[in-house]
Design a protein around this motif. Structure first.
Motif, PDB file in Angstrom:
ATOM      1  N   ASN A   3      -9.249-153.880   4.423  1.00  0.00           N
ATOM      2  CA  ASN A   3      -8.487-153.441   3.370  1.00  0.00           C
ATOM      3  C   ASN A   3      -7.655-152.106   3.768  1.00  0.00           C
ATOM      4  N   HIS A   4      -7.993-151.432   4.836  1.00  0.00           N
ATOM      5  CA  HIS A   4      -7.168-150.088   4.883  1.00  0.00           C
ATOM      6  C   HIS A   4      -6.347-150.314   5.939  1.00  0.00           C
ATOM      7  N   LYS A   5      -6.378-151.568   6.649  1.00  0.00           N
ATOM      8  CA  LYS A   5      -5.325-151.622   7.767  1.00  0.00           C
ATOM      9  C   LYS A   5      -4.035-151.910   7.158  1.00  0.00           C
ATOM     10  N   LEU A   6      -3.084-151.379   7.849  1.00  0.00           N
ATOM     11  CA  LEU A   6      -1.601-151.577   7.710  1.00  0.00           C
ATOM     12  C   LEU A   6      -1.185-153.128   8.183  1.00  0.00           C
ATOM     13  N   ARG A   7      -0.450-153.846   7.493  1.00  0.00           N
ATOM     14  CA  ARG A   7      -0.005-155.175   7.958  1.00  0.00           C
ATOM     15  C   ARG A   7       1.251-155.073   8.647  1.00  0.00           C
ATOM     16  N   ARG A  37      -6.350-150.043  13.276  1.00  0.00           N
ATOM     17  CA  ARG A  37      -5.392-149.565  12.286  1.00  0.00           C
ATOM     18  C   ARG A  37      -4.487-150.596  11.555  1.00  0.00           C
ATOM     19  N   TYR A  38      -4.198-151.765  12.538  1.00  0.00           N
ATOM     20  CA  TYR A  38      -3.336-152.595  12.228  1.00  0.00           C
ATOM     21  C   TYR A  38      -3.568-153.949  12.069  1.00  0.00           C
ATOM     22  N   LEU A  88       8.895-172.377   4.385  1.00  0.00           N
ATOM     23  CA  LEU A  88       9.888-173.263   3.981  1.00  0.00           C
ATOM     24  C   LEU A  88       9.186-174.650   3.601  1.00  0.00           C
ATOM     25  N   ASP A  89       7.947-174.799   4.351  1.00  0.00           N
ATOM     26  CA  ASP A  89       7.253-176.148   4.222  1.00  0.00           C
ATOM     27  C   ASP A  89       5.956-175.993   3.130  1.00  0.00           C
ATOM     28  N   GLY A  90       6.163-174.930   2.493  1.00  0.00           N
ATOM     29  CA  GLY A  90       5.034-174.429   1.607  1.00  0.00           C
ATOM     30  C   GLY A  90       3.902-174.139   1.731  1.00  0.00           C
ATOM     31  N   HIS A  91       3.607-173.994   3.265  1.00  0.00           N
ATOM     32  CA  HIS A  91       2.186-173.509   3.618  1.00  0.00           C
ATOM     33  C   HIS A  91       2.014-172.071   3.080  1.00  0.00           C
ATOM     34  N   THR A  92       0.794-171.620   2.648  1.00  0.00           N
ATOM     35  CA  THR A  92       0.422-170.275   2.194  1.00  0.00           C
ATOM     36  C   THR A  92       0.320-169.745   3.427  1.00  0.00           C
ATOM     37  N   LEU A  93       1.127-168.327   3.304  1.00  0.00           N
ATOM     38  CA  LEU A  93       0.947-167.189   4.552  1.00  0.00           C
ATOM     39  C   LEU A  93      -0.189-166.290   4.273  1.00  0.00           C
ATOM     40  N   PRO A  94      -0.766-165.744   5.361  1.00  0.00           N
ATOM     41  CA  PRO A  94      -1.691-164.675   4.893  1.00  0.00           C
ATOM     42  C   PRO A  94      -1.154-163.595   4.127  1.00  0.00           C
ATOM     43  N   ASN A  95      -2.130-163.032   3.125  1.00  0.00           N
ATOM     44  CA  ASN A  95      -1.723-162.127   2.270  1.00  0.00           C
ATOM     45  C   ASN A  95      -0.278-162.383   1.362  1.00  0.00           C
ATOM     46  N   LYS A  96      -0.342-163.921   1.145  1.00  0.00           N
ATOM     47  CA  LYS A  96       0.938-164.190   0.552  1.00  0.00           C
ATOM     48  C   LYS A  96       2.297-163.733   1.208  1.00  0.00           C
ATOM     49  N   GLY A  97       2.149-163.476   2.231  1.00  0.00           N
ATOM     50  CA  GLY A  97       3.470-163.293   3.183  1.00  0.00           C
ATOM     51  C   GLY A  97       3.745-161.783   2.955  1.00  0.00           C
ATOM     52  N   LYS A  98       2.834-160.984   2.203  1.00  0.00           N
ATOM     53  CA  LYS A  98       3.476-159.378   1.955  1.00  0.00           C
ATOM     54  C   LYS A  98       2.854-158.665   3.266  1.00  0.00           C
ATOM     55  N   PHE A  99       3.438-157.675   3.338  1.00  0.00           N
ATOM     56  CA  PHE A  99       3.338-156.718   4.580  1.00  0.00           C
ATOM     57  C   PHE A  99       3.652-155.380   4.216  1.00  0.00           C
ATOM     58  N   ASP A 100       3.314-154.273   5.206  1.00  0.00           N
ATOM     59  CA  ASP A 100       3.642-152.866   4.924  1.00  0.00           C
ATOM     60  C   ASP A 100       4.874-152.499   5.755  1.00  0.00           C
ATOM     61  N   ILE A 101       5.144-153.023   6.833  1.00  0.00           N
ATOM     62  CA  ILE A 101       6.376-153.001   7.602  1.00  0.00           C
ATOM     63  C   ILE A 101       6.608-153.706   8.530  1.00  0.00           C
ATOM     64  N   VAL A 102       7.918-153.853   8.858  1.00  0.00           N
ATOM     65  CA  VAL A 102       8.410-154.647  10.104  1.00  0.00           C
ATOM     66  C   VAL A 102       8.579-153.945  11.041  1.00  0.00           C
ATOM     67  N   PHE A 103       8.298-154.377  12.417  1.00  0.00           N
ATOM     68  CA  PHE A 103       8.689-153.973  13.652  1.00  0.00           C
ATOM     69  C   PHE A 103       9.546-154.759  14.472  1.00  0.00           C
TER      70      PHE A 103
END
Length: 367
Positions: A3-7, A37-38, A88-103
């Motif tokens: 839970n402490h890791k950044l996504r 960490r990530y 787009l196909d309705g698949h459930t993404l990990p963490n509902k597709g939410k994230f902390d930062i984009v690289f």
């Protein structure tokens, strides 16, 4: 601990001619990032611009992109109050597709030129690297050079032409280049990196061919004076108060540092630190920071120079999202300056978060 890791969402591939470079850069990051960490989520973008969740750069390098019906195509939901990725196909993404930062590890157009940065700004999400302005200025060699000129940074002579100019008044353009620049000269697409589309012209016939090649890649062409000297690069890291690495010299196997030499590691060699007088090294590091601040870059950049036998320094260009493969100059320069590859990735992520928070503070103060 999880839970402490950044996504972190790693974006790679893309529609540019540097697609393969991006895959190699992403592969190196996936291998080196600190998993304690990530949490790393991967999104590969194919050459048609479709985004696919969970594909790995190593697999894409070997096998290419899977058919669209065999992978989860996703899109970024541009909702500043709830940014997330959605399949787009309705698949459930990990963490509902939410994230902390984009690289973003997207070199060239649609990744390094401010376009993807604009999308991420609209979604109000943190990301690694320069913003819209810094990215677009750093990508466009013509506008970049104009900014460097304003800051009185020494550069080679250059001429900018449009494809339409070459079609409507070709002989006049050739005469202008020969009068203002002369031979030999370098012909470059204004908005590409990694030496894609670049040619050296020694006479009028080669110049015509070089211009035709460059116009395949861009509507705007930059023709530069040839500078004979050491090819030296400096890595820059930071936001408002950046720091510069030790310089490194490229000893190209060919007449200039080609696309193949950069990413195959055949023939060309890198000398780190570059064999230069201490005063020249110091000035190069100062100028690298000046160039970084001039285009309002942030996070990372690599700044390229020529140093003549008389110790004259000419600023060539800045790359706001330089190659990040294991043999790329940017990480090698920081490794030689005391920052290992994995730690460099960590610092870039933290700088992205810092820049985002700084912008958020500005918004709060305006409201």
């Amino acid at each position: 601990m999880e839970n402490h890791k950044l996504r972190v969402v790693l974006l790679f591939g893309g529609r540019s001619g540097e697609h393969e470079v991006s895959l190699n850069s992403a592969q190196s990051i996936v291998k080196a990032i600190d998993r304690t960490r990530y949490i790393v989520e991967t999104i590969g973008i194919n050459k048609q611009g479709q985004w696919f969740w969970g594909v790995l750069p190593e697999t894409l390098i070997k096998e290419g992109f899977p058919p669209a019906d065999q992978a989860h195509q996703v899109t970024l939901v541009v909702d500043p109050t709830n940014p997330h990725f959605m399949a787009l196909d309705g698949h459930t993404l990990p963490n509902k597709g939410k994230f902390d930062i984009v690289f973003p590890v997207l070199h060239g157009p649609y990744g390094e030129d401010g376009t993807i940065q604009g999308l991420l700004e609209m979604a109000n999400v943190p990301y690694v690297g320069s913003g819209v302005l810094g990215s677009s200025l750093g990508m466009d060699k013509d506008r970049m050079k104009a900014v460097f000129h304003e800051k009185e940074l020494p550069q080679a002579r250059y001429v900018t032409l449009l494809r339409s100019d070459l079609l409507s008044r070709r002989d006049i353009c050739l005469d202008e280049i020969e009068t203002k620049i002369g031979y030999p000269c370098f012909v470059k697409p204004a908005n590409l990196g990694s030496s894609v589309g670049i040619s050296k012209a020694r006479h009028r016939e080669e110049l015509m061919v070089a211009l035709d090649v460059a116009t395949i890649f861009d509507r705007k062409i930059v023709v530069e004076e040839n500078i004979t000297g050491q090819e030296v690069e400096v890595a820059v890291l930071g936001n408002d108060h950046p720091k510069a690495s030790v310089p490194g010299e490229i000893k190209p196997a060919h007449e200039f540092y080609t696309y193949e030499a950069k990413y195959s590691n055949i023939g060309s060699s890198l000398l780190i630190p570059a064999p230069l007088e201490e005063s020249i090294t110091l000035r190069l590091r100062e100028m690298a920071v000046e160039a970084f601040l001039a285009v309002e870059a942030s996070g990372l950049s690599r700044v390229d120079f020529f140093v003549t036998s008389e110790n004259q320094i000419f600023l060539n260009e800045i790359n706001t999202l330089p190659g990040f493969t294991e043999i790329s100059m940017y990480p090698k320069l920081w490794e030689a300056s005391g920052i290992p590859y994995s730690e460099l990735i960590d610092q870039l992520i933290q700088l992205g978060l810092e820049r985002f928070q700084d912008k958020q503070n500005c918004k709060i103060s305006r409201e």
